[in-house]
Scaffold this motif. Structure first.
Motif, short mmCIF file in Angstrom:
data_model
loop_
_atom_site.label_atom_id
_atom_site.label_comp_id
_atom_site.label_asym_id
_atom_site.label_seq_id
_atom_site.Cartn_x
_atom_site.Cartn_y
_atom_site.Cartn_z
N SER A 200 0.84 -1.21 0.00
CA SER A 200 0.00 0.00 0.00
C SER A 200 0.87 1.25 0.00
O SER A 200 0.59 2.22 -0.73
N ASP A 201 1.93 1.25 0.80
CA ASP A 201 2.83 2.40 0.86
C ASP A 201 3.51 2.63 -0.49
O ASP A 201 3.62 3.77 -0.97
N ALA B 238 2.94 5.87 -3.09
CA ALA B 238 4.06 6.75 -3.47
C ALA B 238 4.36 6.71 -4.97
O ALA B 238 4.91 7.68 -5.51
N ASN B 239 4.00 5.63 -5.65
CA ASN B 239 4.42 5.46 -7.05
C ASN B 239 3.28 5.26 -8.03
O ASN B 239 3.52 4.94 -9.20
N ARG B 240 2.06 5.49 -7.57
CA ARG B 240 0.89 5.17 -8.40
C ARG B 240 0.95 5.79 -9.79
O ARG B 240 0.59 5.16 -10.79
N VAL C 48 -5.07 -4.35 -1.21
CA VAL C 48 -4.18 -3.19 -1.38
C VAL C 48 -4.85 -2.15 -2.27
O VAL C 48 -4.83 -0.95 -1.95
N PHE C 49 -5.43 -2.58 -3.37
CA PHE C 49 -6.12 -1.62 -4.27
C PHE C 49 -7.26 -0.92 -3.53
O PHE C 49 -7.43 0.30 -3.66
N GLN D 203 -7.53 -0.41 -0.35
CA GLN D 203 -6.99 0.47 0.68
C GLN D 203 -6.45 1.77 0.10
O GLN D 203 -6.61 2.84 0.69
N VAL D 204 -5.85 1.68 -1.08
CA VAL D 204 -5.24 2.86 -1.70
C VAL D 204 -6.24 3.62 -2.57
O VAL D 204 -6.03 4.79 -2.89
N GLY D 205 -7.35 2.99 -2.93
CA GLY D 205 -8.35 3.65 -3.76
C GLY D 205 -8.14 3.44 -5.25
O GLY D 205 -8.51 4.30 -6.06
N VAL D 206 -7.58 2.30 -5.61
CA VAL D 206 -7.41 1.94 -7.02
C VAL D 206 -8.56 1.02 -7.41
O VAL D 206 -8.78 -0.02 -6.77
#
Length: 313
Positions: free
Chosen positions: A202-203, A207-209, A229-230, A232-235
């Motif tokens: 997630s981190d 940072a690199n999306r 992970v997606f 959590q990150v909003g992907v």
């Protein structure tokens, strides 16, 4: 040793042949040694295959997990040799790490079969599992053929254990496809702890999306973590193309729900079952002079088949 390679043997056929071939070996003791973690869902399927083989044949199978600890893994094989094991089945934790202990098993006249992660530098009697360079090249070619990546793109490749055999060989296959196209990539360490994997992935994604054009999960735990992970990150599902391993319900569900484009099935139960069968066959005097290559890449249209297998349906 000159070996033949059998491709695409079905689990059902292998089980029937294997059970018949080991009938005379009943009551012997075999060792099954894994570099994986007992917390890794895919290794529960490998372990299930070993346990089923023991139940079907009446043989004893002593199993152990070593979570990437090479000295511990080596010691487990030496302990099996010291006890006079009838046969040993082992994955390979790092390239070249088992050369000496495999030679010791051969010198002691104990059949030793390589499963899951191949290491041609060690003198194993046979290998059962996927050709990991071919798998890696297949993932990369899938992304290229489906127009999901193009020249100059960047691909993120999370892995649980950097430098371990599986990731090294997969990356070599990926490189054979991506390097000529000037597609770059980065392999990142996620560890074998599920909570830590999700945090690190997630981190990194946060940072690199903006520069990630696709993801290749080099291990089952990282690929299976993609949906969480997606989220959590909003992907959104399908926003970033993903390919990788598919030996867990997390991954098969991820394919069915559109988070993962394609995933690689490794036939984990059959891999253990056939590996032990070959060890028993050789212990009975018939050389295991061939390798068995397993695996298939599945997409959403066929993912339910593998989801049902892993669900025990």
């Amino acid at each position: 040793m000159i070996r033949r390679t059998f491709l695409g043997l079905t689990t059902a056929l292998v089980a029937v042949v294997a059970t018949g071939s080991v009938a005379l070996a009943e009551g012997k003791t075999f060792y099954w040694v894994s570099h994986g973690s007992p917390a890794d869902p895919v290794w529960t399927y490998f372990l299930d295959g070993a346990n089923r083989w023991a139940a079907d044949t009446g043989n004893r199978v002593n199993t152990s997990f070593h979570s990437g600890d090479v000295p511990s893994h080596q010691e487990a094989i030496r302990a099996a040799i010291a006890t006079g094991a009838d046969g040993i089945v082992s994955s390979s934790p790092d390239p070249g790490s088992l050369v000496e202990v495999v030679s010791e098993a051969v010198a002691a006249g104990i059949p030793i079969i390589n499963m899951n992660t191949p290491d041609p530098t060690a003198d194993f009697d046979a290998y059962v599992g996927s050709d990991l360079e071919v798998v890696g090249a297949g993932w990369a070619q899938y992304l290229v053929d489906k127009n999901l990546v193009k020249e100059g793109d960047f691909v993120w490749m999370p892995v649980e254990v950097p430098g371990a055999t599986y990731g090294v060989q997969e990356e070599a296959g990926i490189s054979s496809v991506f390097t000529p196209l000037n597609i770059t990539w980065e392999v990142t360490d996620t560890t074998l702890d599920q909570a830590e994997i999700i945090t690190r992935m997630s981190d990194y994604l946060t940072a690199n999306r903006s520069r990630i054009n696709a993801v290749i999960g080099l291990g089952d735990l990282v690929t299976g973590s993609i949906p969480r992970v997606f989220d959590q990150v909003g992907v959104a599902a399908g926003e970033i193309p993903v390919v990788g391993w598919g030996n867990s319900l997390d991954t098969s569900q991820g394919v069915l729900n559109g988070y993962i484009n394609a995933a690689q099935w490794q036939d984990p139960q059959a891999t253990s079952y056939v590996s032990l069968s070959l060890a028993a066959m050789q212990a009975g005097g018939t050389p295991a002079a061939f390798d068995v290559i397993t695996g298939a890449l599945y997409e959403k249209a066929t993912a339910q088949i593998y989801d049902d297998i892993m669900s025990g349906k």
